[in-house]
Each structure stands twice: as structure tokens, then as C-alpha cells.
Design an enzyme around this catalytic site. Structure first.
Site, short mmCIF file in Angstrom:
data_model
loop_
_atom_site.label_atom_id
_atom_site.label_comp_id
_atom_site.label_asym_id
_atom_site.label_seq_id
_atom_site.Cartn_x
_atom_site.Cartn_y
_atom_site.Cartn_z
N LYS A 142 1.08 14.50 0.81
CA LYS A 142 -0.30 14.78 0.38
C LYS A 142 -0.50 16.27 0.11
O LYS A 142 -1.42 16.68 -0.56
CB LYS A 142 -1.29 14.30 1.44
CG LYS A 142 -1.30 12.78 1.64
CD LYS A 142 -2.30 12.36 2.70
CE LYS A 142 -2.24 10.89 3.07
NZ LYS A 142 -2.98 10.01 2.13
N LYS A 199 -8.14 13.92 4.80
CA LYS A 199 -7.21 12.79 4.74
C LYS A 199 -6.20 12.97 5.85
O LYS A 199 -6.13 14.04 6.47
CB LYS A 199 -6.52 12.75 3.37
CG LYS A 199 -5.90 14.09 2.95
CD LYS A 199 -5.33 14.04 1.53
CE LYS A 199 -6.38 14.17 0.45
NZ LYS A 199 -6.45 13.03 -0.45
N ARG A 200 -5.39 11.95 6.08
CA ARG A 200 -4.31 12.09 7.04
C ARG A 200 -3.40 13.25 6.63
O ARG A 200 -3.29 13.57 5.44
CB ARG A 200 -3.47 10.79 7.08
CG ARG A 200 -4.15 9.64 7.76
CD ARG A 200 -4.37 9.89 9.22
NE ARG A 200 -3.13 9.94 9.96
CZ ARG A 200 -2.95 9.41 11.17
NH1 ARG A 200 -3.95 8.79 11.78
NH2 ARG A 200 -1.81 9.51 11.79
N LYS A 225 -14.69 8.23 -3.10
CA LYS A 225 -15.92 8.52 -2.35
C LYS A 225 -16.47 9.89 -2.77
O LYS A 225 -17.69 10.06 -2.93
CB LYS A 225 -15.62 8.53 -0.84
CG LYS A 225 -15.22 7.17 -0.30
CD LYS A 225 -14.55 7.24 1.07
CE LYS A 225 -13.82 5.93 1.35
NZ LYS A 225 -12.91 5.98 2.51
N HIS A 264 0.80 -1.22 0.00
CA HIS A 264 0.00 0.00 0.00
C HIS A 264 0.83 1.27 0.00
O HIS A 264 0.34 2.32 0.42
CB HIS A 264 -0.91 0.05 1.23
CG HIS A 264 -1.98 -0.98 1.25
ND1 HIS A 264 -3.24 -0.77 0.76
CD2 HIS A 264 -1.96 -2.25 1.70
CE1 HIS A 264 -3.97 -1.86 0.92
NE2 HIS A 264 -3.22 -2.78 1.49
N THR A 319 -8.55 6.69 -1.57
CA THR A 319 -9.91 6.14 -1.67
C THR A 319 -10.93 7.24 -1.40
O THR A 319 -12.06 7.18 -1.87
CB THR A 319 -10.13 4.98 -0.69
OG1 THR A 319 -9.59 5.35 0.58
CG2 THR A 319 -9.43 3.72 -1.17
C1 NBG Z 1 -2.50 3.72 2.11
C2 NBG Z 1 -2.13 4.61 0.91
C3 NBG Z 1 -3.37 5.10 0.19
C4 NBG Z 1 -4.26 3.93 -0.17
C5 NBG Z 1 -4.55 3.10 1.08
C6 NBG Z 1 -5.37 1.88 0.77
C7 NBG Z 1 -1.00 2.95 3.91
C8 NBG Z 1 0.28 2.29 4.24
N1 NBG Z 1 -1.27 3.13 2.62
O1 NBG Z 1 -2.99 5.78 -1.00
O2 NBG Z 1 -1.35 5.69 1.36
O3 NBG Z 1 -5.45 4.37 -0.73
O4 NBG Z 1 -3.35 2.66 1.68
O5 NBG Z 1 -4.77 1.09 -0.21
O6 NBG Z 1 -1.75 3.31 4.79
#
Ligand code: NBG
Length: 809
Positions: free
Chosen positions: A552, A546-547, A658, A363, A654
Site C-alpha cells: 500500500k 488503511k491497514r 468512501k 479478495h 473501498t
Molecule cells: C481486501 C483487499 C482490498 C479490498 C477488500 C474488499 C483482503 C484479503 N482483501 O483491496 O486487499 O478492497 O479486500 O474486497 O482483506
């Protein structure tokens, strides 16, 4: 057949009157009280149990059907789950929403007050944890026999507060009052070992003599499918001290704290998600958690296998274990240990079984996010596993040497053990070596994994590498989050089959040309903004949720806001498109750079608010404590979706899906799943800006990137950064400006001008209301691909090779 008939149980009724009877009965027998003296908490728990009871029968039938079929099961191992609130979901999936509300009112209870007590289980950080929840939802909806495994953290994610604009973390005690959705299963408890040493017995077999014993106590929550009778489960482990960990003699001697020392120590394993890793003990605790999760889960998986099977060679035919990122990778050496040491299988057979059983999803693209563990720590905690990892590595490196003779550098890069500057175990390498399939989570991400991050492995085993683009649950993020839009879509399409067949949204395309439908579409958006209650509902609602992470680039959005602020101030008398910019998200507690950005956003928000010349046109809001619940309120209200990471950094995203599905237009870079979103919704309905991945790599790696040159050449950019440096925002945020001017790791200044231009295009587009609405409808109509159902179908056919088991009456 209803299994209860054979058991002489009465089926639960489907009318409001029957539901009311069951509420009363549960209140009396399970809470020991009556309506007259019930607290709101009593009413909530009783409601939860009454709804849960209506899924229990489906669960029993699901288990019976799945065991009878003896299928290939999917076991999803994840350190994180962000399941969201359960009550609303389970009322929807059990079809009891309406009758439950009527029944509560009949009893004189306020449904809104009662349902407000439902809390979301905070067992994850961000996208990875929410993806896990969306995939479980889709697996159940598609009747795939599956179990999710995770840890039942006491404190899975902190609660965010702001004090003086700064992020403050508080414990989120989500299960303090208990959790009515959980079924404890203490009889399925497992034993997990740590530390100690290894020995050889007389027959030459290796024995692990552990130094610590901890119990893993499971409970599970229901994972119902939508529009089907399948109810799968997610099983969560909690650490318990062993019986001997309570020291009665010390207790008797008055040493109360010491008497429970060992038990407290053991229970710390499931206390918090990702304990602070700035200390050695914190890092060891993380590794301990990872082993705790995989050891208990594997034993449970084997227990389940043995209920129906006896031949180990059948194990991979009946089992696929999906590793959600590298956190559960220890499952690979653990399965080897169980098969070789405990079951007495030959190494070769055990290795063949292991490799066939596992699959790994990566991920990330950030090399620093690929986990590694110091060998000395690994060795101390898991003395047998390090031997197994060495043995796996030896066989593997022999294969590499045979394929690429005399390529020492390659061997060094691919080794599971990093030698320099410190010996460490590379978990991603272990995960690739020990699995039959590796996938990225968006097309670009999968390509970059194979071309850059895991290139050596893709050259060795090209057939192992796959792409499965992420998806989201249309139930959670459209149907539940946006009931008004869902009703309009259902009306427009003449039915609600879209909820489990999201490609049907394409049927909305012609309605984009229908002025009366567009009007109603706008009314829904407007009502959702009113429901959210932040900022003027007539303004353009621009969201970045988002985080917080530098890649980002919340700081880029901030520079645009400051630029707009300056334009408004310098042009009194001119009118501007009114915007509400909404940020939401948390920063990791030890990530200081991200926390500086948060503080600066709050300071800029306050400055703008206090300025009557600017505030009619610009407002910045930042509600605290972003979570699944808050996202479900924000997403339906958004007009504009900010997806502005530096190209090549965001694996997928994601939230982007949404937001598009809820009719927001995206302003974004060619990163992660943005590319696939733009391909589908059409370039005209997406505001593109910025460097693409090759250009970003070239600029970064070329060695000549100078953020200062951008600062010097662009007056508006200079003014924005100077305002921060001059302390115009309560003196806050100099660290942010310094970092951008000094090094600017994520090329923010290089993308600034095209970003601001794209935002000017947004303002122009917003002024043509009809055209904006048309584009909004097309975003929804063309985003059906991003359903988690499609994602799960891709996994099922490409990686898992599993087939559904239909649960019949
Ligand atoms: C996160 C990514 C996102 C991705 C999500 C789900 C981690 C390690 N990765 O871009 O930063 O959408 O995983 O796949 O949290």
C-alpha cells in the site's frame, strides 16, 4: 398486517412521550432500576433495548414473509465482519433518533453521554470485513433474504496504542459489559467435531469417528434495511466446551485449572481472530476456527432448508452460499460429507448439488495471500475431509487431463494438492473447483485473476469468472458519517431519495457551477475538520487511512513528507501550501516491516512538530486505533485521498470510494477500483501518477530493477533517504530505508518522482479554491456507482439469481 395485533400485543408508539414510557419500563423491568439510581451503563443498555424493540417487530414480520415465500436465500460466510457502532445505525433505521434524544432529555439524561457507551464490535481486520458489513446492509435494503454467518470472537481485533512511537497491541474487550444488540439462541446450538479417524461400515459407507466435540452456540444481531421493513440477521458462533468437558472429580480434588482444561481449550476457538500463526498450534487453531465456522453454519443452513423443503435436489434452488475469500472454503468438503456420509446421497448427486450451491469471491492478488494448509495438519484435524478433498481432486484432474492431454505441468499447477516443497492443500484451487462462480472485486482485479493468478482455471472454465466491483454503504459512510453534507445534498437534490438510489447524486453536477452552493460545500468540509479536531482546519487535509502493508506504500507518502520538509527548511521566507497529513491504520502484530514504518511516521511527525520553521506549513498526525468509528470522523474531513499502492497489488480498495463520495480528490495509481473511480469522476478531477500494471510487472520481472539507481539520480530522493539513514528522525527507521534501497519489492523508488510531481500539482490546484471545490463536488456527484446497493444488485443478477421478498404490513 402488524403481527402483534393478532397476538394481542400493543404496537410501540412513535412519539417521544411513548418512547420515554418504554425507556422507563425497560429500565425498571429489564435492568431492575429507576432513573434516580440508574448508572450511565444502565441508561445506555436501556436505550439500546428500547431502540432494538422497535426493530424486533420488523424482524418478526421479515422472518414470516421470507419463510412464506420459501425463496432462494443468500448465505454469506465470512471470517470477518466490521459492523461499526449499532446504536446510531439502529436509531436511524428505526426512525427513532429524534424522539430518543427528546425522551432521554426529559428523563434528565444527557443523550451524548449515554450514546457514547456504544462500542463497535471488532470482529475483523480491514477492508474484507467492512465490505461484508456493507453488503449485508445493502442486501437488507434491497429486501434480499439473506443471513450472514461469522464467529463471535472475544477479541476480534486488537486495540492499537503508541508507546515511544511504536505500535503496542492491547486486547479490545468490546463485549466486556455484554452486548445489548445480540439475541442469544442457545436452542439452535450445533455440535462440531474434530480429529479422530475414519472407518467403513458393513454397507461400505465411511464413518468419521471424531476425537473432539465442541458446541457452537449462536447469537444474532439485527441487520435492518434502510427505508424498508426488511430486517435480516447476522448469526455469530461462539465455541463452548461440551457438558463432559467439565471434570467434576478433578474439581473436587482441588485441581481447579485441570478441571476446566478441556472447556478452556474448546473455547479458545472463538477467542481471537487469526491467532498468531508463528507457531504450529496457532496455525492449527486457525484451521480449527475455519472448520468451526463452516460446520456450524452449514448445519444451520440445512436446518433452515428443512423447515420448508424435503427434496435434496431443491437445495441449490433454495440456497446460495457466498464464500468471502478462502477462509470458509472447508464448507465445500463439509457439504459433501454431510450429503454423502450423513444423508446417503450418491457422490455424483452430492457433487452436483455442492457445485451449484457455492460461489467464491477472491479478495487478493498477492500469491502469498492465497491460503494453503499442510496436508499433515489437515489430515489430523479433519481425517474425513482430506479423503473427500482427494476424491474431488481426482475427478477434477481427470477433467484437466482430458482437456489438456500431456500437459503435466498444468496438472501440477492446478492440483488442489501442492506436492513441492511440502504437501499442502491449496484452498483457492478447492474454492474454484467446488463453486459455480468466481469473482474478483474490481475490473482490473478480475482481469488479473483470470490472466495471471487463476489463469489455468479461467482457461478451463471461462464462463465461471465474473467481476463484481465493490461498493460501500451510503447510509454508513455518507448519511451517518457526514450528516452536514447529507443535509446539503438533500437540499441540493430536493429530497433524500439518493440515500437508497445513489446514482441520483449526478443531480449535483449543475450545482458545482453555483458559487453559493460551493461556499456551503466548503463550509461543511470546514465544519467536519473542526469536528475531527486534528490539525488546522484551513490546511489541506491529506489522508492515508488503511491497514499498514508495504504494497500500500505508506513509505512512499513518508518520502514525500520528508521531501516537503526539506524544501521548507531550505527555503526560509518562502510560503508553502499548508498541509495536515493524517495517517491512520494498524499493522499485523507480527509484521515487523510495517511496524517500522509506523514508528518512523511517528518520529517524523515529532521532528516536524518541534521545528518552528516547518510546522506552520506541515503537520503529520497519526491518531491511534483506526476503526470504523474513527474512519467515520476522518473521511468527511478529507480533502485529499491517498490511494498509492503499486499497480497490480490492491484488489479494489473501498476507502478510496468512501473518500471520493465525501468530496475528497484522489491522488492515486492505476490500481484496483482507482481506475473505475477515475473513469467516472474524470481525469481532470483525479491526480494520477506512477507505473501501470504492465509497466510494473515488466520492471519487477525484468530482473534489472535497481532502486539504488533512482537514489543516485534524484537529489531530493537521495536527501530524503539519507536523512533517515543519518538518523535525523530520532535515529528511527533505518530498516525502512535499507529495505527500499536493498530490494524495494513494491517499486516505491521507481514511482517516487512522478508521485512528488503529482503532489506539486495538488498544491497548485488547492490554491484555486473555487476550482478545487468544483472538483470536490464532481467527485461526489459522479461516484454513485460505488454504492453497495449496486454491488449487491450485480451479485443478485449475475451470480446469485435471487429475487427480493418484500415485507408488507
Ligand atoms: C481486501 C483487499 C482490498 C479490498 C477488500 C474488499 C483482503 C484479503 N482483501 O483491496 O486487499 O478492497 O479486500 O474486497 O482483506
Amino acid at each position: 398486517m402488524d403481527v402483534r395485533n393478532g397476538m394481542g400485543l400493543r404496537p410501540l408508539g412513535t412519539s417521544a412521550a411513548e418512547f420515554e414510557q418504554d425507556l422507563l419500563s425497560n429500565l425498571y423491568y429489564r435492568r431492575g432500576t429507576t432513573v434516580e439510581s440508574a448508572s450511565t451503563q444502565d441508561a445506555y443498555e436501556t436505550l439500546a433495548l428500547t431502540v432494538r424493540d422497535r426493530l424486533a417487530e420488523r424482524r418478526v414480520r421479515t422472518a414470516a414473509a421470507q419463510y412464506a415465500a420459501n425463496p432462494r436465500w443468500v448465505y454469506y460466510l465470512s471470517a470477518e465482519y466490521l459492523l461499526g457502532k449499532q446504536l446510531e445505525q439502529n436509531m436511524l433505521y428505526s426512525g427513532t433518533d429524534r424522539i430518543a434524544r427528546i425522551a432521554l432529555r426529559q428523563l434528565g439524561l444527557d443523550p451524548d453521554e449515554v450514546t457514547a457507551l456504544d462500542l463497535e464490535p471488532g470482529l475483523g481486520n480491514g477492508g474484507l470485513g467492512r465490505l461484508a458489513a456493507c453488503l449485508l446492509d445493502a442486501m437488507a435494503t434491497l429486501d434480499i433474504p439473506a443471513v450472514g454467518y461469522g464467529i463471535r470472537y472475544d477479541f476480534g481485533i486488537f486495540k492499537q496504542d503508541f508507546q515511544d512511537g511504536r505500535q503496542i497491541e492491547r486486547p479490545d474487550d468490546w463485549a466486556f459489559q455484554g452486548n445489548p444488540w445480540e439475541f442469544p439462541a442457545p436452542d439452535d446450538q450445533q455440535t462440531v467435531f474434530f480429529y479422530g479417524h475414519t472407518e467403513k461400515d458393513a454397507a461400505g459407507r465411511t464413518l468419521w469417528i471424531p476425537g473432539e466435540v465442541v458446541f457452537a452456540e449462536p447469537s444474532h444481531m439485527l441487520v435492518p434495511g434502510h427505508g424498508t421493513d426488511t430486517v435480516n440477521i447476522v448469526r455469530l458462533w461462539r465455541a463452548r466446551g461440551s457438558h463432559s468437558s467439565f471434570d467434576l472429580s478433578r474439581f473436587s480434588a482441588g485441581q481447579y485449572a485441570e478441571a476446566v482444561d478441556e472447556a478452556v481449550h474448546a473455547e479458545n476457538i472463538s477467542k481471537v481472530l487469526y491467532p498468531d500463526d508463528s507457531t504450529e498450534s496457532g496455525r492449527e487453531l486457525r484451521l480449527k476456527q475455519q472448520y468451526f465456522l463452516v460446520s456450524s453454519s452449514l448445519r444451520d443452513i440445512i436446518r433452515r432448508f428443512r423447515l420448508r423443503n424435503s427434496d435434496w435436489t431443491d437445495f441449490p434452488k433454495k440456497t446460495v452460499i457466498q464464500l468471502n475469500d478462502t477462509h470458509p472454503t472447508l464448507a465445500i468438503p463439509e457439504l459433501m460429507r454431510l450429503l454423502v456420509d450423513e444423508e446417503g446421497l450418491s457422490w455424483d448427486l452430492a457433487w452436483a448439488i455442492t457445485k451449484q450451491t457455492f460461489a467464491y469471491t477472491c479478495h487478493t492478488l498477492l500469491p502469498e495471500a492465497l491460503e494453503t494448509w499442510p496436508v499433515h495438519m489437515f489430515e489430523r484435524l479433519l481425517p474425513r475431509h482430506i479423503e473427500i478433498v482427494y476424491a474431488i481432486n481426482e475427478i477434477f484432474l481427470t477433467e484437466v487431463r482430458n482437456r489438456f492431454p500431456a500437459d503435466l505441468d498444468r496438472v501440477r499447477r492446478m492440483s488442489i494438492i501442492q506436492e513441492e516443497p511440502e504437501r499442502r492443500v491449496r484452498m483457492a484451487n478447492l474454492a474454484v473447483v467446488g463453486t459455480q462462480a468466481v469473482n474478483g472485486v474490481a475490473e482490473l482485479h478480475s482481469r488479473l485473476l483470470a490472466d495471471i493468478t487463476l489463469r489455468d482455471f479461467a482457461e478451463l472454465w471461462p464462463e465461471k469468472f465474473h467481476n463484481v466491483t465493490n461498493g460501500i454503504s451510503p447510509r454508513r459512510f455518507v448519511k451517518m458519517a457526514n450528516p452536514a453534507l447529507s443535509d446539503l445534498i438533500t437540499e441540493g437534490l430536493g429530497g433524500d431519495a439518493w440515500i437508497t438510489d445513489l446514482d441520483r447524486l449526478a443531480g449535483l453536477e449543475p450545482l458545482a457551477e453555483d458559487a453559493s452552493f460551493r461556499l456551503r460545500w466548503r463550509e461543511v468540509k470546514q465544519a467536519n475538520k473542526v469536528r475531527l479536531g486534528l490539525g488546522d482546519p484551513a490546511s489541506l487535509t491529506d489522508v492515508m487511512i488503511k491497514r499498514f502493508h508495504e504494497y500500500k506504500r505508506q513509505q512512499l507518502k513518508l518520502l514525500h513528507i520528508i521531501t516537503q520538509y526539506h524544501r521548507i527548511k531550505q527555503n526560509p521566507g518562502q510560503t508553502f501550501v499548508p498541509r495536515t497529513v493524517l495517517f491512520a491504520g494498524k499493522a499485523a502484530p507480527a509484521y515487523h516491516a510495517a511496524k517500522h514504518i509506523i514508528r518512523l511516521i511517528n518520529a517524523v511527525a515529532a521532528t516536524i512538530d518541534a521545528d518552528p520553521a516547518v510546522s506552520p506549513y506541515l503537520k503529520v498526525v497519526f491518531p491511534a486505533n483506526y476503526n470504523v468509528t474513527l474512519s467515520s470522523l476522518i473521511i468527511p474531513a478529507a480533502d485529499l485521498s491517498e490511494q498509492i499502492s503499486l499497480a497490480g497489488k490492491e484488489a479494489s480498495g473501498t476507502g478510496n470510494m468512501k473518500l471520493a463520495l465525501n468530496g475528497a480528490l484522489t491522488v492515486g495509481t492505476l490500481d484496483g477500483a482507482n481506475i473505475e473511480i477515475r473513469d467516472r469522476v474524470g481525469a481532470d478531477n483525479f491526480f494520477l501518477f506512477g507505473l501501470d500494471t504492465p509497466a510494473a510487472l515488466e520492471l519487477r520481472n525484468g530482473g534489472t530493477y535497481s532502486p539504488r539507481a533512482y537514489y543516485e539520480q534524484d537529489g531530493e530522493l537521495r536527501r530524503a533517504l539519507d536523512a533517515i539513514l543519518d538518523g535525523k528522525f530520532a535515529g528511527v527507521g533505518r530498516e525502512v530505508a535499507d529495505s527500499l534501497l536493498g530490494w524495494d519489492e513494491y517499486l516505491t523508488l521507481a514511482d517516487y518522482r512522478t508521485y512528488v510531481d503529482a503532489q506539486d500539482d495538488v498544491d497548485a490546484a488547492w490554491q484555486d479554491t473555487e476550482s478545487w471545490t468544483r472538483r470536490s463536488i464532481l467527485n461526489t456527484a459522479r461516484s454513485g456507482f460505488f454504492s453497495a446497493d449496486r454491488t449487491v444488485r450485480d451479485y443478485a443478477s449475475e451470480i446469485w439469481h435471487v429475487t427480493p421478498v418484500k415485507v408488507t404490513r
